[in-house]
Scaffold this motif. Structure first.
Motif, short mmCIF file in Angstrom:
data_model
loop_
_atom_site.label_atom_id
_atom_site.label_comp_id
_atom_site.label_asym_id
_atom_site.label_seq_id
_atom_site.Cartn_x
_atom_site.Cartn_y
_atom_site.Cartn_z
N CYS A 18 0.82 -1.27 0.02
CA CYS A 18 0.04 0.13 -0.07
C CYS A 18 0.66 1.28 0.14
O CYS A 18 1.63 1.28 0.64
N ASP A 19 0.75 2.17 -0.78
CA ASP A 19 1.13 3.51 -0.81
C ASP A 19 -0.02 4.21 -1.50
O ASP A 19 -1.13 3.93 -1.77
N SER A 20 0.16 5.69 -1.46
CA SER A 20 -0.85 6.69 -1.82
C SER A 20 -0.60 7.27 -3.16
O SER A 20 -1.30 7.85 -3.74
N ARG A 64 -6.47 13.08 0.07
CA ARG A 64 -6.01 12.06 -0.70
C ARG A 64 -6.54 10.65 -0.44
O ARG A 64 -6.16 9.54 -0.62
N GLN A 66 -6.99 9.47 2.52
CA GLN A 66 -6.43 8.89 3.51
C GLN A 66 -7.31 8.55 4.80
O GLN A 66 -6.87 7.52 5.74
N PRO A 69 -6.89 8.47 10.91
CA PRO A 69 -6.19 7.79 11.25
C PRO A 69 -6.47 6.59 12.29
O PRO A 69 -5.97 5.38 12.44
N PRO A 84 -10.15 5.09 5.28
CA PRO A 84 -9.31 5.50 3.92
C PRO A 84 -9.95 4.72 2.78
O PRO A 84 -10.49 3.57 2.87
N ASN A 86 -7.96 4.79 0.01
CA ASN A 86 -6.75 5.34 -0.92
C ASN A 86 -6.18 3.64 -1.13
O ASN A 86 -5.15 3.49 -1.57
N THR A 88 -5.70 1.72 1.54
CA THR A 88 -5.17 1.05 2.77
C THR A 88 -6.14 0.65 3.96
O THR A 88 -6.03 0.30 5.00
#
Length: 156
Positions: A18-20, A64, A66, A69, A84, A86, A88
């Motif tokens: 996972c990355d954005s 984005r 995200q 948290p 999220p 994205n 994740t």
């Protein structure tokens, strides 16, 4: 096996990658079951989806995608914060139809604060938002989503 069961190997593959960053929309990738997945996101829908997302979704889900948290933990009111989108979070566990129904109807009572957008967003706008955030998923996450959809349809 229920619709949300994912083999540990698929989950590990998806979570470790996972990355954005957006991925090349035309890249082909392999699922663990073999067949290549051709990613082809409609550029017109992606552009519309980003615009709709920024206007209606970003204030809760982040600029984005995200999310919050602490999206897995209930807040002081007992509700789950925005997850999220994205790649994740858990959105990749769900079909496009399920995601569309969530956007149309909002969170189930007592689960979250997601409003329903029925009557405010068109079907095209909702499809475009889904297209936009799925276009941002890393290839391994998209491949795991695709494989889940095939398995859930019995097309394995």
């Amino acid at each position: 096996m229920n619709n949300y069961t994912v083999t540990p190997m698929i989950l590990a593959l998806a979570l470790t990658a996972c990355d954005s960053s957006p991925q090349d929309p035309a890249s082909a990738l392999e699922t663990l079951s073999g067949p290549a997945v051709e990613r082809s996101h409609d550029p017109e829908l992606v552009v519309l989806g980003e615009s709709v997302y920024r206007e209606h979704c970003a204030q809760c889900h982040g600029d984005r995608g995200q999310g919050d948290p602490n999206w897995r933990q209930r807040d002081a009111e007992g509700m789950f914060p925005p997850p999220p989108l994205n790649g994740t979070g858990h959105a990749w566990h769900h079909s496009k139809q399920w995601l569309k129904q969530m956007i149309l109807n909002g969170s189930a009572p007592g689960k979250g604060k997601m409003p329903g957008w029925r009557g405010q967003l068109s079907d095209r706008e909702i499809d475009a938002v889904i297209e936009w955030f799925q276009s941002r998923w890393p290839n391994p996450v998209y491949a795991a989503w695709y494989q889940n959809q095939q398995r859930n349809r019995g097309l394995r």
